[in-house]
Every structure is written in structure tokens, then in C-alpha cells.
Write a protein that holds these residues in place. Structure first.
Motif: not given
Length: 500
Positions: A167-168, A207-208, A215-219
Motif C-alpha cells: 500500500g505504499i 482491498i489490498l 482478486e480484482r475490485v471493480e467499480h
């Protein structure tokens, strides 16, 4: 030290290439003359052309026939140093299909400030006009495209950010500066959690963690904190970035500020509630009907006239509640085939046996893409309508001033008794004749009602009415257009005041 610098440039090149190549938006570079020089996967998906097919061709091949000058206008603005932002237009795919896009086009300059090209980011907004760019990392060495790729990413108004798996923040474009308020110098090297709302402390780590799990985070719609402390709503797409061996080396995110959209949604929700309250306030029975003839919604007036609760009406056949079901079925089928019906007579049958004669006005209603969803129908109790019509006629006939209605073609469609007296011509003979025929200056009379159609009204318009026995009456006309329920102009209503 030089090797370290080259390695850093290589890494940034690969990262930028991955960001551009994995985007679901169409990211295209072209010369100032409009010849395509770079074509990403998103462009292939949106426009249907492969990179091999598109590169070297004029960008005008995407132009829609109705917007032939669209491309040249955009390129001309760029050559003048302008930037085109969130321009919504229509483009043509390889398969001939038209698509709606939201377009941001920016000039690309070399180190001397010379215009060497243009970059564009197009988002397919045919479905929901929403932001979605898909990012994947690829281990490619594209030294010659470093400046071009940097400009493409940097020109986006969306916040495009790269960060380590922990997360940097490692990359921060101008769009991120605009959305979040931090400059790149202020933010690179800091944890992305600096943007987290205090009431969502674990959200960013969650999320990270999902990204680290491939995984993928969408919209994903959430809230973030700007440098100035203001909370903003964003739509977030987060994707893993892998190196050539498949190792997770970072995370890319594209965030679009949807604060205004959220406000619009809230206004829309309030408007929807307001519309529902207006529907329920109607004394006329209102109903919506599916293409299959099923009732999808009703107001309380419909409940009262049928004697059946709303929940029991919804999902049943519209035609079941009339004395002539087949005629009712034919009525809504006419609406689907023609688009609307007016004054369609039916008799509603209450479950207690009472009947009510009504006239239905109905039309199709559509979604945002223009697809028909169903029929909206309003029933007017004919008894009340007849009484109101008789009352209105009595008021018109009570007027001592000559009153007349005129069609768009200049024909008289109705008059009162005062008009018959002042012209000496019976009402039945006046109707259907030219309004201008009953004045000493027909051309001036014609000009008068034409002004009403053009401007909406006239006041104190002087004319002289000629009686059929030769008697003249000087009058001043006040006139305005009158319209149907949908706002379409039906004609002119004019009242004459005797000023003799």
C-alpha cells in the motif's frame, strides 16, 4: 548510479506500459494530423479493430457519418494548444455499430514544447457511462514510448495510482492531484491509507488483502478524504500488477470522483419520491402495463375504482378489470404498436359490480436507451369530463367578448355566440373557414395569429372585424397558444375586446 537510474526508468516504463495496455478504456495516441500511432487493448475491445489494423490509419475511420467534422474539430483544438475534456460523442466500431463514448483528448509535447501528437482516453458509456479501466502489469521494455505513455496516464482526469502490495504509493498522476488535492511530491512514498476516511479504518487494508489474494475490485463505490479534509465519493477499480514471472509487484487503481453523480442520484431519488407523490395525488386511475399485458404498478385511485388492493392488482392481466376484456387488450396492444392512444373508451368493472365509463390516454414509456418498457395509461371518468366540458362551454358562451380558436393552418376551429353576432355568420359556417377572412385587413389578421404561433402570445393586437352586412367593429385581440397534455401546440385561443 547510472545503472540504478536506467533500471528505474525501465521499471517505470514497464509499469506505465502495463497501466496503458491493461486499461478497459480506449487509449490512443496519434500525430497532430490524426494518424494513429498507438492502440491499446481497450481500443481493440471498444472499437473492434486490432492494433495491427488501426496503427497507421487516420483516426477519422472511427467517425460517425452524422458527425463527419467531429474529429477534425478536435484535432484543430489540440493544434491550438487546447485540451478536450469529457467530451461525449458517437463513434463507429469495425462491425458498423455506433457506440457512445466519453472522450478526453490532450496534446503531447516534446521536451522543447513542440506538439508531437495527441493522446485520447475514450470510455464506452453506451451502457452506464461508468469508469472502468483494467490494469495489468507486463514486463516489457519500451524505452521509446516512455514519454508518450507518461503523457497518456498523466493526461487522465481520473486518479490513476500505483502502489506496492503493502500500500505504499509509487505513482500519482495529475488526475490524482485533481481528485485528492495532493501533489505527486507530497504523496509518493506515503501509505495509501492517508486517503482513508476515519470511519473506515480497515477498508483500505481489506482491498489490498483481496488484491494480494489475486482478486480484482471493480467499480467499488466508497468515500475518500482529500488533502483539504473534504470527503468525496469515488468509484474505484483496483487491479493487481504482475511481472513477467507472475509475481505480484504492485497494485493499480483508477478512481473517478462521483461526488456530483451521487448528489444527482440523491436528487433523482427525491424526484422519484416526488413523482410518486404526484401520481398518488392524481384522482384519475393510473396504471403501468408490461408488454405481456400484466399490471406492473397502479395508484390509489385505481385501487378505489376496481375495489382491489395494489398488491393483488400487480402481476394480473390489465384486461381482467373491464366489462370488455378483449377491447381492453386491443387498446394496450395498439399503444405498443402505435406509441400512444387517446380517448380510448372502456368501462371499468369494480369487484362489487359497479361500473365506470372512462376514457384512456396511454403511451409507451422507455428506458434511457430508448427501449420500450411498458405502457403508462391514465383513465378519466367520462361523467366528470362531460360535466366539466358543459361547464366550460357555458363560461365561454357567457363571455360578451368574441372568442375564437384557430388551427396552425389559420382555420377557425371554434367560436362563441359573441363571434357569431359580430361577424353575422353562424357558428357552423364559421368553423373550418380562414380566420383572416372576417377582417378589413386579412393580411394583418394572418400576421397576428402567425405571431402567436411564433412567440406564444400577442396582446392588444388591433384589427377591424367586418360584419357580413358591412358593419365594422374595431377590436383589440389578446391571444395565446394552447397545448395538449404533452406540451404540443394545438392552436391559438384569441379574445377580442370591442374598442369602438
Amino acid at each position: 548510479m547510472r545503472n540504478v537510474t536506467v533500471e528505474s526508468v525501465d521499471a517505470r516504463t514497464a509499469l506505465l506500459a502495463a497501466v496503458v495496455d491493461s486499461s478497459e478504456d480506449a487509449i490512443v495516441a496519434k500525430t497532430p494530423e490524426g494518424v494513429i500511432t498507438s492502440w491499446n487493448r481497450g481500443a481493440e475491445r471498444i472499437y473492434g479493430y486490432s492494433a495491427t489494423e488501426a496503427i497507421g490509419k487516420p483516426i477519422s475511420m472511427l467517425a460517425h457519418k452524422d458527425r463527419a467534422d467531429d474529429m477534425d474539430g478536435i484535432l484543430e483544438r489540440l493544434r491550438n494548444g487546447e485540451r478536450v475534456e469529457h467530451y461525449e460523442t458517437v463513434r463507429l466500431r469495425k462491425d458498423g455499430r455506433s457506440i457512445d463514448i466519453s472522450l478526453t483528448v490532450s496534446p503531447i509535447y516534446d521536451s522543447t514544447g513542440k506538439l508531437i501528437g495527441a493522446s485520447s482516453i475514450a470510455r464506452d458509456i453506451t451502457e452506464r457511462k461508468r469508469a472502468e479501466e483494467k490494469l495489468r502489469a507486463a514486463n516489457q521494455s519500451i524505452d521509446a514510448r516512455t514519454a508518450l505513455l507518461a503523457s497518456i496516464v498523466d493526461s487522465s482526469d481520473d486518479a490513476i495510482i500505483a502502489k506496492t502490495p503493502e500500500g505504499i504509493i509509487t505513482s500519482w498522476n495529475r488526475g490524482a492531484e485533481l481528485v485528492y488535492g495532493y501533489s505527486a511530491n507530497e504523496i509518493i512514498g506515503k501509505p495509501v491509507s492517508i486517503l482513508t476516511q476515519p470511519d473506515r479504518p480497515d477498508e483500505m487494508e481489506g482491498i489490498l488483502a483481496r488484491i494480494r489474494s489475486s482478486e480484482r475490485v471493480e467499480h467499488y463505490e466508497t468515500s475518500r478524504l482529500r488533502k483539504d479534509g473534504k470527503a468525496i465519493a469515488i468509484s474505484l477499480t483496483v487491479s493487481p500488477i504482475y511481472d513477467s514471472t507472475g509475481t505480484l509487484i504492485g497494485v493499480s487503481s483508477i478512481a473517478r470522483d462521483i461526488t456530483e453523480r451521487k448528489r444527482s442520484d440523491e436528487r433523482l431519488r427525491a424526484a422519484s419520491l416526488y413523482a410518486r407523490s404526484l401520481i398518488e395525488a392524481s384522482l384519475d386511475p393510473l396504471v403501468t402495463i408490461s408488454p405481456e399485458g400484466k399490471i406492473t404498478d397502479v395508484n390509489e385511485a385505481t385501487v378505489r375504482v376496481t375495489g382491489i388492493e395494489r398488491e393483488k392488482l400487480i402481476g394480473t392481466d390489465f384486461s381482467d378489470y373491464f366489462t370488455e376484456p378483449e377491447k381492453a387488450r386491443e387498446g394496450y396492444q395498439q399503444v405498443f404498436s402505435k406509441g400512444s392512444v387517446t380517448d380510448y373508451p372502456l368501462t371499468i368493472l369494480n369487484r362489487d359490480g359497479r361500473v365506470m365509463d372512462v376514457l384512456y390516454n396511454a403511451s409507451v414509456y422507455k428506458d434511457a436507451q430508448g427501449d420500450v418498457l411498458g405502457v403508462f395509461a391514465a383513465a378519466r371518468d367520462m361523467t366528470a369530463l362531460k360535466q366539466a366540458s358543459q361547464y366550460a362551454r357555458s363560461l365561454i358562451e357567457a363571455s360578451l367578448d368574441p372568442l375564437v380558436t384557430i388551427s396552425p393552418e389559420g382555420k377557425i376551429t371554434d367560436v362563441n355566440e359573441a363571434t357569431a353576432r359580430v361577424t353575422g355568420v353562424e357558428r357552423e359556417r364559421l368553423i373550418g373557414t380562414d380566420f383572416s377572412d372576417y377582417f378589413t385587413e386579412p393580411a394583418k389578421a394572418r400576421e397576428g395569429y402567425q405571431r402567436v404561433f411564433a412567440e406564444g402570445f400577442v396582446t392588444d393586437y388591433p384589427l377591424t372585424i367586418r360584419h357580413r352586412d358591412g358593419q365594422l367593429t374595431d377590436v383589440l385581440y389578446n391571444a395565446s397558444v394552447y397545448k395538449d397534455a404533452r406540451g404540443g401546440v394545438l392552436g391559438v385561443f384569441a379574445a377580442a375586446r370591442d374598442v369602438t
